[in-house]
Write a protein that holds these residues in place. Structure first.
Motif, short mmCIF file in Angstrom:
data_model
loop_
_atom_site.label_atom_id
_atom_site.label_comp_id
_atom_site.label_asym_id
_atom_site.label_seq_id
_atom_site.Cartn_x
_atom_site.Cartn_y
_atom_site.Cartn_z
N ALA A 143 6.51 1.89 -9.81
CA ALA A 143 5.63 1.52 -8.70
C ALA A 143 5.24 0.05 -8.78
O ALA A 143 5.28 -0.68 -7.77
N LEU A 150 4.47 3.67 -3.10
CA LEU A 150 3.58 4.79 -2.76
C LEU A 150 4.32 6.13 -2.91
O LEU A 150 3.71 7.14 -3.31
N LEU A 166 4.20 7.00 -6.53
CA LEU A 166 2.86 7.44 -6.91
C LEU A 166 2.56 8.84 -6.39
O LEU A 166 1.84 9.61 -7.05
N ASN A 167 3.11 9.20 -5.23
CA ASN A 167 2.89 10.55 -4.70
C ASN A 167 3.52 11.61 -5.59
O ASN A 167 3.05 12.75 -5.65
N ILE A 190 -3.23 5.10 -12.09
CA ILE A 190 -2.73 5.61 -10.81
C ILE A 190 -3.61 5.12 -9.66
O ILE A 190 -3.12 4.67 -8.62
N THR A 232 -2.34 2.51 -6.88
CA THR A 232 -2.39 3.00 -5.50
C THR A 232 -3.15 2.03 -4.60
O THR A 232 -2.74 1.75 -3.47
N ALA A 264 -1.18 0.34 -1.55
CA ALA A 264 -1.67 0.61 -0.20
C ALA A 264 -2.08 -0.68 0.50
O ALA A 264 -1.84 -0.85 1.70
N SER A 291 -6.41 1.91 0.42
CA SER A 291 -6.58 0.97 -0.69
C SER A 291 -8.04 0.89 -1.14
O SER A 291 -8.34 0.90 -2.33
N ALA A 326 -9.07 4.08 -3.11
CA ALA A 326 -8.53 4.07 -4.46
C ALA A 326 -9.21 3.02 -5.32
O ALA A 326 -9.45 3.22 -6.52
N GLN A 383 -2.27 9.33 7.19
CA GLN A 383 -2.83 9.63 5.88
C GLN A 383 -3.82 10.79 5.98
O GLN A 383 -4.67 10.82 6.84
#
Length: 440
Positions: free
Chosen positions: A307, A320, A323-324, A340, A344, A348, A357, A360, A440
């Protein structure tokens, strides 16, 4: 000419004069067979058994568990080690090992896996002359797995090593010992056990463990700066994975090649060479990503590395996606959760999703000063949050991330991070719109 050669070596001269019988039975003249060459090439090497400064075997168990259970485990470890290191002819005389009376200290709330492993060791050592080596080794590995789940790495190392000593031809036990030593950053000890694993696995025909050991050895050599040796080890691991079809080994080898390419890109001053190494890193990153499975161990560091790389390469959407995948990973350490959230926030922001963003960022900022998180992990997360704040044009978040980065920065990194943060402060890039947030 022959007489001249023989007179130079009196032993050869005497053997020649003694006749053909002595010449045929001589070890010096008997040709070495292919089988002997193979055995000599793949002899089982020894390994380091103690940590630096460790004067008593397994004493770290009592440091991690200063209670009756810790004492029981330490006595059990001592008995298993005594049995494992004794000559087979003397083992029948080792009576009283792992006495069942000791298990009385275990409460009714003791974990089932721990109780079963200890009871099994007690039963199998009741007849020490007939104890099965592999079963002994696997029982010790079960205790090591229990200790690892309780975040007691030295106890896990002690019992993994006891299992490897009890079952010297069990590749899995040697590999788990190497991994446990690597977790504790005992590089020399881990390397000796990895090389032992390679020899044992090759002799046993366990190619999955053989490839895994070479991949881990390459990672260890890379961390020690031995890039040429690391590349050779990773190549063997990658070739083994391709021949046998082992996704985990292929993923670990591709991850190692990815890190090696990035290191070479950072080390060169030639723009053309740097671009070539970055393209290689992209290729290996996609290889590792395709071979990654949710159930595989070690998914978190791999996906976090990928990532970060894809963010730097301008592919925040791909970052992303990586990370998912971490949502399917089971238990995460506080350091993993922080990393993470921080990455993220950065991905983002780069993907023009400021709301995701910001959310997170807030989650990561609350964890930065958690006592269970190492300073290195907090420093890396703070740098990611600073990048995210710049992309969001969020001055408040940037100041907070800057303060955390300067607080947790290693001394050797301090001048560089000040320069990086100053350059970030002059590179504000306000985001326009948040249309992507609808999905989202």
């Amino acid at each position: 000419m022959a007489d001249k050669n023989f007179t130079r070596n009196p032993r050869r001269c005497d053997r020649w004069r003694a006749g053909p019988e002595l010449m045929q039975t001589s070890k010096m003249t008997r040709p070495r067979t292919r089988t002997e060459d193979t055995r000599r090439r793949w002899c089982i090497p020894s390994a380091l058994l103690r940590s630096p400064g460790e004067k008593l075997n397994g004493i770290a168990i009592l440091e991690e568990m200063p209670d009756s259970v810790g004492l029981l485990l330490w006595l059990t470890l001592d008995d298993v080690t005594l049995w494992a290191t004794s000559p087979p002819k003397t083992r029948p005389r080792l009576l009283g090992l792992c006495s069942p009376q000791r298990l009385a200290v275990l409460s009714d709330e003791a974990p089932t896996d721990l109780r079963c492993a200890l009871e099994f060791l007690s039963a199998i050592l009741a007849l020490p002359g007939d104890a099965d080596e592999d079963m002994m080794g696997r029982a010790c590995l079960a205790i090591a797995a229990w200790a690892r789940g309780r975040s007691q790495p030295r106890t896990a190392l002690a019992f993994a090593q006891a299992g490897a000593l009890a079952a010297p031809m069990l590749p899995e036990a040697a590999l788990q010992t190497a991994i446990s030593a690597q977790v504790l950053r005992e590089g020399a000890r881990a390397e000796t056990w990895l090389r032992r694993t390679i020899a044992v696995a090759r002799r046993a025909g366990d190619w999955s463990t053989y490839g895994s050991a070479y991949a881990l050895l390459g990672k260890l050599q890379f961390d020690q700066g031995q890039h040429a040796e690391a590349e050779e080890s990773l190549r063997i691991a990658f070739r083994t994975a391709g021949r046998i079809g082992i996704p985990l080994v292929r993923r670990n080898a591709a991850h190692g090649f990815f890190q090696l390419a990035l290191a070479r890109a950072r080390a060169t001053d030639d723009p053309a060479a740097r671009d070539r190494f970055l393209v290689e890193a992209d290729t290996h990153a996609h290889d590792a990503y395709r071979a990654q499975r949710a159930e595989q161990p070690g998914s978190v560091p791999l996906l976090l590395d990928l990532a970060r790389h894809w963010i730097m390469r301008g592919d925040a959407v791909q970052a992303l996606g990586a990370l998912n995948r971490l949502r399917t990973v089971g238990e995460l350490t506080p350091g993993d959760t922080l990393a993470i959230a921080a990455i993220t926030a950065r991905a983002a922001a780069a993907a023009r999703r400021p709301k995701l963003s910001k959310t997170a960022d807030e989650r990561a900022s609350q964890m930065l000063y958690d006592q269970s998180i190492t300073e290195n992990a907090a420093f890396a997360a703070a740098v990611d949050l600073a990048h995210a704040a710049v992309d969001r044009c969020d001055h408040t978040s940037f100041d907070r991330a800057r303060s955390a980065a300067l607080r947790f920065a290693p001394e050797v990194e301090y001048p560089r991070i000040i320069k990086t943060l100053d350059s970030l402060a002059r590179a504000w890039k306000p985001l326009e719109g948040d249309g992507a947030e609808a999905g989202q």
